[in-house]
Design an enzyme around this catalytic site. Structure first.
Site: not given
Length: 725
Positions: A595, A670, A702
């Protein structure tokens, strides 16, 4: 919710590894949960302060019970609810007690929408009459009791309804709700993700008014994701379409409304100023006064507004400004006289303040070069405030109490590490959750007055015994001086470490604003993966650079308008400094992250190509232009105002610098960091004629999990490390 790295399960990638001194670790042990910690079940303190309720599932009878236990003894005192004894309901998943504990909402058939939002079929059970009432035949959201438990408000298809539990009559409060256009009473995607709440309505103290937010997202651009389904079961992909405001794009228009149950009418509240966001609404202890937190688009100017519901007038009680941004929290607490507790970074550190009901500062309750990291509450009987802080070091947490005037502070926890408290309803007791780098979670009961231990509840000594034969390496905490700052760091060395040898270095970081990856806590799942790498001859390191949290506002907010500049400089310079150590091979330094951490690791190998020879980026943001408005603009303002800040620090604009080995990974489903980020990066790398490896996990969000997904992912990453570092 803030963009953050998910501490996801990391799995071993070969069936075993063998060390002459250590027990062989197998995949079956990892997947079988051999190293899993035991946690205390989620509990709810009952109003009497002497008991708490715990949800227990009996696998043998397939029944769900809510059992009640004594704080003092830990012994079960009674069963509050049992699905076996409720006629018309075979099973429930969760429960919510009314404020007066006379009724309970039971949830069934719960399905997730996004990170926090769900729909379900809900029932109300009356303890005195033993009556079960289904709230609605439809799948609804956020059913919430009125204070006296006579009514339930809920949302169905973006409209608010109120059910009278005595008459059974249902009143529709709003009627303009429409998918992808108008939302009443629950939040849109970006509010849910970044302001961390779903229920956007609130009952007043008398239960005769409901305040709610209305979101007009008609002009918010849509985002779509193809969902591919399981092979052989779906011929054509489906498309998931939802409103997603990217940085600089149109947000929902949010307005505040009041519904009067007795009059049966709704009125819009005129806040007298134009605000971009209304991230919190909460009734005060005065049933005619609603508190509203409203802020500008830059999120650096927040007004606390009191709304007089009877007169429909407003007054700004408190204003918070900051050159960077003002954090939104759930710490606002109203005392009996409607004075209130507030937390703020206005003196450079996050601290607690006490204001009168007119907004006059009465006391700064806490003060010092340390942060209040959790506010637990206020005990009206003793006048004491309970909180958690970093007073004993930024990687540690302790629990304290203090009087509302800031005097007579008492430290309630003594073990060095991370302490967290769960207080009984009347603040007689608290359950302390303690962990450190060498101690898995242990749970103990204490007196809130002085922190005296009453009894042990649960520990993980059995896990420590299981770990002994593996002889895992110690996680060593230290600091490293980089760019004039002492940065927190941990290091894991091979068990047979020899300082006369040279080892490859593998760095992990997240680095997002206000985050912390170097903390005095026991092994996360990824730590076992790092132990595997250490056993195979790698040194693993994590450094929290500038922009991370719990070291003061200046340290955290230095990265404002330049996300990815100072954080990347710190990781590159930390790697260079570590590479100067005699036992580290400076030609073999790798970095990874997920991320925000993937954004960082990409930038590091592109801009630090003379330092890093390998990098892995999982679900990375590759340009902040692709990410959502609330999170991104909090730190960057808009792309229209700060184009250079967006573009100069985005890895997608630095692909020409790639020299080493790069692995790029993303889930195609995602909804948070869209796979668009990776696809655009891929195209940029291709056009720059840069060779790299990449993997897409179909329909994965995600977190990239489900079935064998994590095993495959960590197998791929470990093989990549072994082949290229």
């Amino acid at each position: 919710m803030k963009l953050h790295h998910l501490f996801v399960a990391a799995f071993l990638v070969a069936t075993s590894f063998i060390n002459a001194q250590n027990k062989e670790v197998t995949l079956e042990e990892i997947w079988g949960g051999e190293f899993r910690q035991e946690y205390l079940q989620s509990l709810r303190s009952l109003n009497n302060g002497e008991e708490y309720a715990v949800r227990n599932f009996d696998r043998a009878t397939r029944t769900m019970n809510v059992d009640v236990y004594s704080y003092e003894t830990g012994e079960k005192t009674r069963t509050l609810i049992s699905s076996a004894e409720i006629e018309g309901l075979d099973f429930f998943q969760d429960y919510t007690l009314s404020e007066n504990e006379s009724k309970v909402i039971l949830s069934t058939q719960v399905q997730s929408i996004f990170r926090r939002s769900t729909t379900g079929v809900y029932y109300v059970y009356d303890f005195s009459s033993k009556k079960l009432t289904q709230i609605s035949e439809d799948r609804i959201q956020e059913p919430t009791f009125s204070p006296d438990a006579s009514k339930v408000a809920y949302v169905f298809e973006n409209n608010i309804y109120v059910k009278d539990l005595s008459s059974g009559e249902t009143t529709q409060v709003t009627s303009d709700g429409k998918d992808n256009e108008i939302i009443n009473g629950v939040t849109d995607w970006v509010y849910e993700e970044e302001f961390a709440f779903v229920r956007a309505f609130d009952w007043n103290k008398d239960g005769d008014k409901i305040a709610f937010l209305r979101f007009d997202e008609t002009e918010v651009p849509e985002f779509s994701m193809d969902m591919y389904g399981t092979y052989g079961q779906q011929l054509y992909p489906t498309q998931d379409v939802f409103k997603y405001p990217k940085a600089g794009e149109k947000n929902s228009e949010v307005t505040l409304h009041l519904f009067d149950l007795e009059a049966g009418n709704t009125s819009e509240v005129n806040l007298e100023k134009s605000y971009e966001y209304i991230p919190r609404i909460k009734w005060t202890n005065n049933p005619e006064v609603l508190s509203v937190q409203a802020m500008n688009r830059h999120q650096n100017n927040l007004d606390l507004i009191f709304v007089n519901a009877e007169k429909n007038t407003t007054e700004v009680i408190l204003n918070e400004t900051d050159e960077a941004y003002v954090d939104v929290t759930d710490n606002l607490t109203f005392l009996n006289d409607n004075s209130f507790i507030w937390t703020s970074e206005k003196d450079g550190w996050n601290h607690i303040y006490h204001y009168s009901k007119t907004g006059k500062l009465l006391d700064q309750v806490t003060e010092g070069n340390w942060e209040v990291t959790q506010y637990y509450g206020f005990d009206a009987k003793t006048g004491r405030i309970y909180f958690q802080s970093t007073e004993n070091g930024s990687i540690n947490r302790d629990v304290f109490s203090v009087r509302a005037n800031g005097k007579n502070k008492v430290q309630l926890t003594q073990k060095r590490g991370t302490n967290d408290a769960d207080f009984s309803a009347d603040f007689t007791y608290f359950i302390n959750s303690y962990t450190s780098a060498t101690t898995p979670y242990e749970f103990t009961l204490h007196k809130a007055r002085n922190g005296k231990k009453v009894r042990a509840i649960k520990d993980n000594k059995a896990l420590l015994e299981k770990l002994k034969p593996y002889n895992f390496s110690k996680k060593e905490f230290s600091t490293i001086e980089v760019n004039g700052n002492e940065l927190n760091m941990w290091m894991i060395k091979p068990q047979d470490f020899d300082e006369t040898k040279k080892y490859p270095l593998f760095m992990y970081q997240y680095s997002g604003p206000g985050s912390q990856s170097v903390s005095n806590t026991f092994n996360s799942s990824n730590d076992y993966w790092y132990q595997l790498l250490a056993q195979q001859g790698y040194i693993v390191v994590c450094v929290d650079g500038r922009g991370t949290g719990f070291k003061g506002a200046d340290f955290k907010k230095l990265t404002q308008k330049e996300l990815g500049k100072f954080e990347v400089e710190d990781q590159i310079d930390a790697a260079k400094k570590l590479g100067e150590r005699a036992y580290i091979d400076a030609d073999r330094i790798g970095i990874w992250g997920w991320s925000y951490g993937g954004f960082m690791s990409s930038n590091c190998i592109f801009q630090g190509n003379d330092t890093f020879s390998m990098a892995i980026a999982v679900a990375p943001v590759t340009s902040w232009r692709f990410y959502d408005s609330i999170y991104t603009e909090r730190y960057m303002t808009t792309p229209q105002e700060n184009a250079s800040g967006y573009d100069n620090n985005s890895p997608i604009n630095h692909v020409e610098g790639l020299k080493g080995d790069f692995l790029l990974i993303h889930g195609s489903g995602d909804d948070n960091v869209h796979v668009q980020n990776t696809m655009q990066m891929v195209e940029a790398l291709v056009q720059a004629n840069k060779q790299f490896d990449w993997a897409i996990y179909p329909d994965k969000n995600h977190g990239i999990y489900g079935g064998n997904t994590r095993l495959h992912l960590y197998t791929k990453m470990t093989n990549f490390i072994k082949e290229n570092l």
